[in-house]
Write a protein that holds these residues in place. Sequence first.
Motif, PDB file in Angstrom:
ATOM      1  N   LEU A 147      -4.023  -5.606   9.499  1.00  0.00           N
ATOM      2  CA  LEU A 147      -2.894  -6.467   9.184  1.00  0.00           C
ATOM      3  C   LEU A 147      -2.053  -5.879   8.053  1.00  0.00           C
ATOM      4  O   LEU A 147      -0.818  -5.888   8.109  1.00  0.00           O
ATOM      5  CB  LEU A 147      -3.390  -7.866   8.810  1.00  0.00           C
ATOM      6  CG  LEU A 147      -3.966  -8.697   9.966  1.00  0.00           C
ATOM      7  CD1 LEU A 147      -4.699  -9.922   9.448  1.00  0.00           C
ATOM      8  CD2 LEU A 147      -2.864  -9.117  10.927  1.00  0.00           C
ATOM      9  N   LEU A 158      -2.321  -8.063  17.370  1.00  0.00           N
ATOM     10  CA  LEU A 158      -2.039  -8.730  16.096  1.00  0.00           C
ATOM     11  C   LEU A 158      -1.979 -10.243  16.279  1.00  0.00           C
ATOM     12  O   LEU A 158      -2.512 -11.001  15.451  1.00  0.00           O
ATOM     13  CB  LEU A 158      -0.721  -8.221  15.515  1.00  0.00           C
ATOM     14  CG  LEU A 158      -0.743  -6.809  14.927  1.00  0.00           C
ATOM     15  CD1 LEU A 158       0.676  -6.335  14.633  1.00  0.00           C
ATOM     16  CD2 LEU A 158      -1.586  -6.765  13.653  1.00  0.00           C
ATOM     17  N   CYS A 174       6.173  -7.639  11.825  1.00  0.00           N
ATOM     18  CA  CYS A 174       5.420  -6.428  12.172  1.00  0.00           C
ATOM     19  C   CYS A 174       6.257  -5.182  11.896  1.00  0.00           C
ATOM     20  O   CYS A 174       7.413  -5.079  12.325  1.00  0.00           O
ATOM     21  CB  CYS A 174       5.008  -6.469  13.645  1.00  0.00           C
ATOM     22  SG  CYS A 174       4.129  -4.996  14.204  1.00  0.00           S
TER      23      CYS A 174
END
Length: 662
Positions: free
Chosen positions: A321, A272, A258
């Motif tokens: 994403l 996420l 991330c």
Amino acid sequence: MAGRIEDYALIGDMQTAALVSRDGAVDWLCLPRFDSPAVFAGLLGTDEHGFWRIGPAEAAPLAPQGQAGVVPTAPAPRAPFTDTSDLKAVPSSASAPAVPADRRRYRGDSLILEQEWDTPRGSVRVIDFMPPRHLSGQEPVPQMIRIVEGVSGQVRMRSAVRMRFSYGKIVPWVHRVEQGEAHRTVAVAGPDSVWLDGEAETYGRNLTTYADFTITAGERVAFALTWQASHLPPPEVPDPEGSLALTEEFWLGWVAQCTYQGPYRDAVVRSLITLKALTYAPTGGIVAAPTTSLPEDIGGERNWDYRYTWLRDAAITLSSLLRTGYREEARAWREWLLRAVAGDPENLQIMYSITGQRELNESVLDWLPGYEGSQPVRVGNGAADQLQLDVYGEVVEALYLAQMTGLSRSDHAHLLQLRLISYLEEHWKAPDEGIWEVRGPRRHFVHSKVMAWVAVDRTIKLIEQTPAEGPLERWRALRDEIHADVCEKGYDPERNTFTQYYGGTELDASLLLIPQVGFLPPDDKRVIGTIEAIQRELSTEDGFVLRYPTHDESGTNVDGLSGHEGAFLACSFWLADDLAMIGRVAEARELFEKLLGLRNDLGLLAEEWDPRLKRQVGNFPQAFSHVPLIDTALRLTACGAAYLAPQPLAAGAARQSAQQPV
């Protein structure tokens, strides 16, 4: 009776998922896939329709006078027992006591759930997870593992499993199998078998499989539930501790990719992880939610099956994403899309199965009473046959964003994009059912036209910025034509707001996306007027946003359905985005943080918030709620202290908000 929707936790293996309640009951699990029939369907019925509960074997009794808080300190040897005469709070005819956990959490940045109970005799922890199937090196079968760990003292525990196949309709044949030193329990019905392995002795009573045991401080007792096609040999005996280590390593490694490091990182990371859990790993398809028929209106008929891949939901999930560093998911989704659409883009569906199947026939499971009596319980989704022109815009936007963020060029994807635009050239003027899948008449929805403009605009930009080819001048003229049509027919100059559909007066929260997709700049008076009108007319007392009025002035339902619905969480995040874009950053941040406060204690959101009942409603957890949470967090982080005024976008500019924070 199932718990409140927000009282559930999600665990999953990126092929299916389970919901675990605060009392240690697994009330929903479909095997072997998200869209398979449920083995545990108590969420939509009662314990009779299947569950698996592990928890303290008796509701915590009061300690004897003068002994409050005293727990045994001398560990006693653990031994399974079948004599339940001393479990006076829970007669053997009962399934299992429903004792809410005192604490629960996910283990760090993972999808491993830990719940803890304190009893007068000691404390105990139950660790629940589903190992991703590619990790074990064994045959990739779905498996749920539950590890009971003694924290202090000694606690009597009970596991109760009631397996019911086909959404609670079929009672399987349950029997013991001796396999070497393992004593296994298997439930078989038709093509399915489910294997229960555990370190405590089991026994059957009232069509339920029990294990009663005592756990002492420092001990761990593991159970595993494994699905296998019934015609195949038994699955391998599980390795719970090894699977736990591999599962934790997987999630921590995935989260480490991330790129977001802002002030809302915990909320963003949890969202996420949730989105990753809703991804079907073998194909790259993304389900909207892992459940069906959790109601938008408690006790009503607004109950839908969300275990499919909506192009819209999947495309915006892909956008989030990509913006947080995850390209592999984008590549997998693009390949899923190309397979699903194949050689027939002119008949693009709004949704497909997780494998790309087109037929999603809707039916009713009339033997299930529904969540809190909300009927009907549906499987399949008839909306798959609807025309929703906005999906062309979301799909093209996702394909454009993927290439602009470094995903390798795909000739097949480019050809698909060109064919989608060719279709829109001929059909953008048609009425459709719109983003909200109304089951009323087709209309010329403004949001649908705006997203048709987005599809053309992004394709033009792709041709301008890459070696791609296409009839630029013709499509530039088409883009201008759609833009002018919307501004003329979808705007009410007297009220200074865009409307839900051409010629109508109703508002629609999807209009909040007009500045976010770059159709008009945020400082345009028509945009500001629309934002203020929606905030004024579609907001609840709490400041959250309804999708649209479900009833007209005469009280008639405008969407073909009875009842009402709650505030739609995605729309409320969109409002926060828009407020930031027009310079009202403090107000945007306040609304965003109120929305964060609606999450359950594990950071999960359903589709809607019922302002009357003050609870989450709709399918859970919902990708369409977690995606805008991420987007708004990124925008507000980019705003920072220096962002004090709107940053206008030129009319027709690319969707800055979807690619980089404004």
